[in-house]
Design a protein around this motif. Structure first.
Motif, PDB file in Angstrom:
ATOM      1  N   LEU A 107       0.935  -1.429   0.122  1.00  0.00           N
ATOM      2  CA  LEU A 107      -0.285   0.081   0.117  1.00  0.00           C
ATOM      3  C   LEU A 107       1.090   1.012  -0.026  1.00  0.00           C
ATOM      4  CD1 LEU A 107      -2.743   1.045   0.042  1.00  0.00           C
ATOM      5  CD2 LEU A 107      -3.440   0.427   2.295  1.00  0.00           C
ATOM      6  N   ARG A 108       1.145   1.574  -1.282  1.00  0.00           N
ATOM      7  CA  ARG A 108       1.793   3.161  -1.469  1.00  0.00           C
ATOM      8  C   ARG A 108       1.205   4.548  -1.203  1.00  0.00           C
ATOM      9  NH1 ARG A 108       4.347   0.689  -7.076  1.00  0.00           N
ATOM     10  NH2 ARG A 108       5.824  -0.490  -5.887  1.00  0.00           N
ATOM     11  N   PHE A 109       0.996   5.148  -0.110  1.00  0.00           N
ATOM     12  CA  PHE A 109       0.558   6.248   0.595  1.00  0.00           C
ATOM     13  C   PHE A 109       1.080   7.379   0.001  1.00  0.00           C
ATOM     14  CE2 PHE A 109      -1.159   4.234   4.113  1.00  0.00           C
ATOM     15  CZ  PHE A 109      -2.199   4.150   3.865  1.00  0.00           C
ATOM     16  N   GLY A 110       0.868   8.268  -0.580  1.00  0.00           N
ATOM     17  CA  GLY A 110       1.205   9.975  -0.787  1.00  0.00           C
ATOM     18  C   GLY A 110       1.500  10.100   0.216  1.00  0.00           C
ATOM     19  N   GLY A 111       1.498  12.020   0.457  1.00  0.00           N
ATOM     20  CA  GLY A 111       1.748  12.860   1.568  1.00  0.00           C
ATOM     21  C   GLY A 111       1.034  12.288   2.310  1.00  0.00           C
ATOM     22  N   LEU A 112       0.952  12.386   3.324  1.00  0.00           N
ATOM     23  CA  LEU A 112      -0.004  12.072   5.445  1.00  0.00           C
ATOM     24  C   LEU A 112       0.000  13.617   5.516  1.00  0.00           C
ATOM     25  CD1 LEU A 112       1.472   9.292   6.367  1.00  0.00           C
ATOM     26  CD2 LEU A 112       0.118   8.274   5.201  1.00  0.00           C
ATOM     27  N   ILE A 113      -1.541  13.477   5.851  1.00  0.00           N
ATOM     28  CA  ILE A 113      -2.047  14.975   6.521  1.00  0.00           C
ATOM     29  C   ILE A 113      -2.964  14.509   7.317  1.00  0.00           C
ATOM     30  CG2 ILE A 113      -1.414  16.434   4.389  1.00  0.00           C
ATOM     31  CD1 ILE A 113      -5.107  16.271   4.406  1.00  0.00           C
ATOM     32  N   GLY A 114      -3.218  15.312   8.687  1.00  0.00           N
ATOM     33  CA  GLY A 114      -3.797  14.397   9.621  1.00  0.00           C
ATOM     34  C   GLY A 114      -4.896  16.082  10.544  1.00  0.00           C
ATOM     35  N   GLU A 115      -5.875  15.492  11.318  1.00  0.00           N
ATOM     36  CA  GLU A 115      -5.895  16.698  12.262  1.00  0.00           C
ATOM     37  C   GLU A 115      -4.325  17.122  12.765  1.00  0.00           C
ATOM     38  OE1 GLU A 115      -9.039  16.020  14.915  1.00  0.00           O
ATOM     39  OE2 GLU A 115     -10.220  15.322  13.320  1.00  0.00           O
ATOM     40  N   ASP A 116      -3.746  16.468  13.022  1.00  0.00           N
ATOM     41  CA  ASP A 116      -2.165  17.404  14.120  1.00  0.00           C
ATOM     42  C   ASP A 116      -0.999  16.946  12.970  1.00  0.00           C
ATOM     43  OD1 ASP A 116      -2.549  13.856  13.344  1.00  0.00           O
ATOM     44  OD2 ASP A 116      -1.689  14.158  15.253  1.00  0.00           O
ATOM     45  N   ARG A 117      -1.650  17.257  12.142  1.00  0.00           N
ATOM     46  CA  ARG A 117      -0.120  16.440  11.160  1.00  0.00           C
ATOM     47  C   ARG A 117      -0.580  16.981   9.662  1.00  0.00           C
ATOM     48  NH1 ARG A 117       3.011  10.895   9.836  1.00  0.00           N
ATOM     49  NH2 ARG A 117       4.582  11.773   8.424  1.00  0.00           N
ATOM     50  N   HIS A 118       0.250  18.625   9.099  1.00  0.00           N
ATOM     51  CA  HIS A 118      -0.462  19.341   7.868  1.00  0.00           C
ATOM     52  C   HIS A 118       1.026  19.739   7.776  1.00  0.00           C
ATOM     53  CE1 HIS A 118      -2.517  20.890   4.123  1.00  0.00           C
ATOM     54  NE2 HIS A 118      -3.061  20.385   4.376  1.00  0.00           N
ATOM     55  N   PRO A 119       1.684  19.868   6.417  1.00  0.00           N
ATOM     56  CA  PRO A 119       2.387  20.156   5.968  1.00  0.00           C
ATOM     57  C   PRO A 119       2.520  21.205   5.128  1.00  0.00           C
ATOM     58  CG  PRO A 119       1.881  19.498   3.843  1.00  0.00           C
ATOM     59  CD  PRO A 119       0.991  18.718   5.332  1.00  0.00           C
ATOM     60  N   VAL A 120       1.355  22.231   5.656  1.00  0.00           N
ATOM     61  CA  VAL A 120       1.214  23.826   5.638  1.00  0.00           C
ATOM     62  C   VAL A 120       2.122  24.549   6.491  1.00  0.00           C
ATOM     63  CG1 VAL A 120      -1.008  24.319   6.411  1.00  0.00           C
ATOM     64  CG2 VAL A 120      -0.253  25.566   4.600  1.00  0.00           C
ATOM     65  N   LYS A 121       1.918  23.875   7.830  1.00  0.00           N
ATOM     66  CA  LYS A 121       3.309  24.071   9.428  1.00  0.00           C
ATOM     67  C   LYS A 121       3.834  24.784   8.568  1.00  0.00           C
ATOM     68  CE  LYS A 121      -1.435  22.095  11.664  1.00  0.00           C
ATOM     69  NZ  LYS A 121      -1.519  21.381  13.300  1.00  0.00           N
ATOM     70  N   PHE A 122       4.314  23.755   7.774  1.00  0.00           N
ATOM     71  CA  PHE A 122       5.906  23.763   7.692  1.00  0.00           C
ATOM     72  C   PHE A 122       6.723  24.465   7.019  1.00  0.00           C
ATOM     73  CE2 PHE A 122       5.073  19.586   9.588  1.00  0.00           C
ATOM     74  CZ  PHE A 122       6.401  19.621  10.319  1.00  0.00           C
ATOM     75  N   LEU A 123       5.466  24.784   5.695  1.00  0.00           N
ATOM     76  CA  LEU A 123       5.279  26.002   4.275  1.00  0.00           C
ATOM     77  C   LEU A 123       5.482  27.669   4.600  1.00  0.00           C
ATOM     78  CD1 LEU A 123       4.241  23.286   1.276  1.00  0.00           C
ATOM     79  CD2 LEU A 123       7.027  23.383   2.415  1.00  0.00           C
ATOM     80  N   ALA A 124       5.366  27.084   6.312  1.00  0.00           N
ATOM     81  CA  ALA A 124       4.051  28.645   5.977  1.00  0.00           C
ATOM     82  C   ALA A 124       5.187  29.786   6.041  1.00  0.00           C
ATOM     83  CB  ALA A 124       3.638  28.587   7.165  1.00  0.00           C
ATOM     84  N   GLY A 125       5.118  30.501   5.395  1.00  0.00           N
ATOM     85  CA  GLY A 125       6.522  31.962   5.228  1.00  0.00           C
ATOM     86  C   GLY A 125       8.048  31.947   4.808  1.00  0.00           C
ATOM     87  N   LYS A 126       7.857  30.464   3.937  1.00  0.00           N
ATOM     88  CA  LYS A 126       8.252  30.334   3.333  1.00  0.00           C
ATOM     89  C   LYS A 126       8.730  30.416   2.056  1.00  0.00           C
ATOM     90  CE  LYS A 126      10.376  25.684   5.690  1.00  0.00           C
ATOM     91  NZ  LYS A 126      11.019  24.515   6.061  1.00  0.00           N
ATOM     92  N   GLU A 127       9.726  31.349   1.708  1.00  0.00           N
ATOM     93  CA  GLU A 127       9.524  32.517   0.055  1.00  0.00           C
ATOM     94  C   GLU A 127      10.627  30.940  -0.803  1.00  0.00           C
ATOM     95  OE1 GLU A 127      11.397  35.774   0.417  1.00  0.00           O
ATOM     96  OE2 GLU A 127       9.928  36.444   2.258  1.00  0.00           O
ATOM     97  N   ASN A 128      10.553  31.190  -2.062  1.00  0.00           N
ATOM     98  CA  ASN A 128      11.402  30.746  -3.210  1.00  0.00           C
ATOM     99  C   ASN A 128      10.627  29.296  -3.232  1.00  0.00           C
ATOM    100  OD1 ASN A 128      12.446  33.383  -3.984  1.00  0.00           O
ATOM    101  ND2 ASN A 128      13.418  32.867  -2.557  1.00  0.00           N
TER     102      ASN A 128
END
Length: 274
Positions: A163-184
């Motif tokens: 079972l090959r999962f894509g990017g994992l998200i959930g209520e307590d896990r979201h990549p936007v929290k790591f991307l927020a405010g970043k540039e380029n």
């Protein structure tokens, strides 16, 4: 009722175990942290302290597998940071762990194995990706996952579904929290390939319920807005600073298809969670 062993009761394995127990199954769950044993027990899971190494495994492994028909392997390669070393001594650590586990599965009651893998085995191919697409991993973790998949699939002592999962998200896990405010940031027009924790759990449950073994499934929600559009919107929802993307940096148009899951399992993704 089925008896199921889950190797790795972490972010996905723990709620999965709880869901399977709710449906009347008995679940053995493993953790590498002694302090987490009580958490598993309180959730109704039969707790086991299991450490899987390149050349050894905890003595508890036989009891962990005992009387179970199904084994779910949900342990990450953990090759980031210092473990990303590509020297020969580190290169196949995860693969060696799986190889160490195999003999114990062979002498156990396990007849079915579900291996949680990742769409990283495909690399950054600029195309529509299906289960028929030849994998071409670029990351070390992707390479090791692909090798581990093959080792399990080739074993004739049990049936294996990948079972090959894509990017994992959930209520307590979201990549936007790591991307927020970043540039380029690269690839503003690249489509997202994500899957929510709840869909992960439901799909695993359906594979077991429908007995779909000796299969390979991609598991990514059929929801592919551009990275820029999606993460800008999510930043607003989370009250975060929107990330800024560079139009000058490469765009990978990889889209992971989950049509096989939708057709074979008759599964409908819960897109309102994205």
């Amino acid at each position: 009722m089925k008896k199921i062993s889950i190797l790795g009761c972490g972010w996905l394995g723990l709620p999965l175990a709880k869901k399977l127990i709710e449906k009347g199954n008995s679940v053995n769950g493993s953790t590498t942290s002694e302090s987490k044993l009580s958490i598993l027990k309180d959730a109704g899971i039969n707790p086991f302290l299991v450490a899987l190494e390149s050349e050894s495994v905890s003595e508890t492994i036989n009891d962990f597998l005992a009387e179970s028909e199904i084994l779910i392997i949900d342990i990450p390669p953990k090759l980031r940071g210092n473990n990303a070393d590509t020297s020969d001594s580190r290169r196949k650590v995860f693969v060696e762990k799986v190889q160490t586990l195999i003999p114990f599965i062979e002498i156990s009651t396990i007849k079915k194995v579900l291996f949680v893998s990742s769409t990283s085995v495909y690399g950054d191919q600029n195309d529509l990706i299906t289960e028929e697409t030849n994998p071409n991993p670029e990351t070390e973790s992707g390479k090791q996952l692909l090798l581990a998949e093959a080792i399990l699939q080739e074993n004739q002592n049990f049936e294996t579904t990948i079972l090959r999962f894509g990017g994992l998200i959930g209520e307590d896990r979201h990549p936007v929290k790591f991307l927020a405010g970043k540039e380029n940031l690269e690839n503003p027009d690249a489509p997202v390939n994500l899957i929510h924790q709840n869909d992960c759990i439901n799909i695993i449950e359906e594979i077991i319920l429908q007995s779909k073994w000796n299969e390979v499934f991609n598991a990514v929600a059929p929801f592919h807005p551009s990275r820029e559009k999606y993460y800008t919107q999510k930043a607003k929802e989370y009250n975060l600073v929107s990330p800024k993307f560079s139009t000058e940096k490469s765009n990978i148009k990889k889209v992971i298809s989950s049509e096989k899951i939708e057709n074979i399992l008759k599964y409908q993704f819960k897109l309102n969670e994205y």
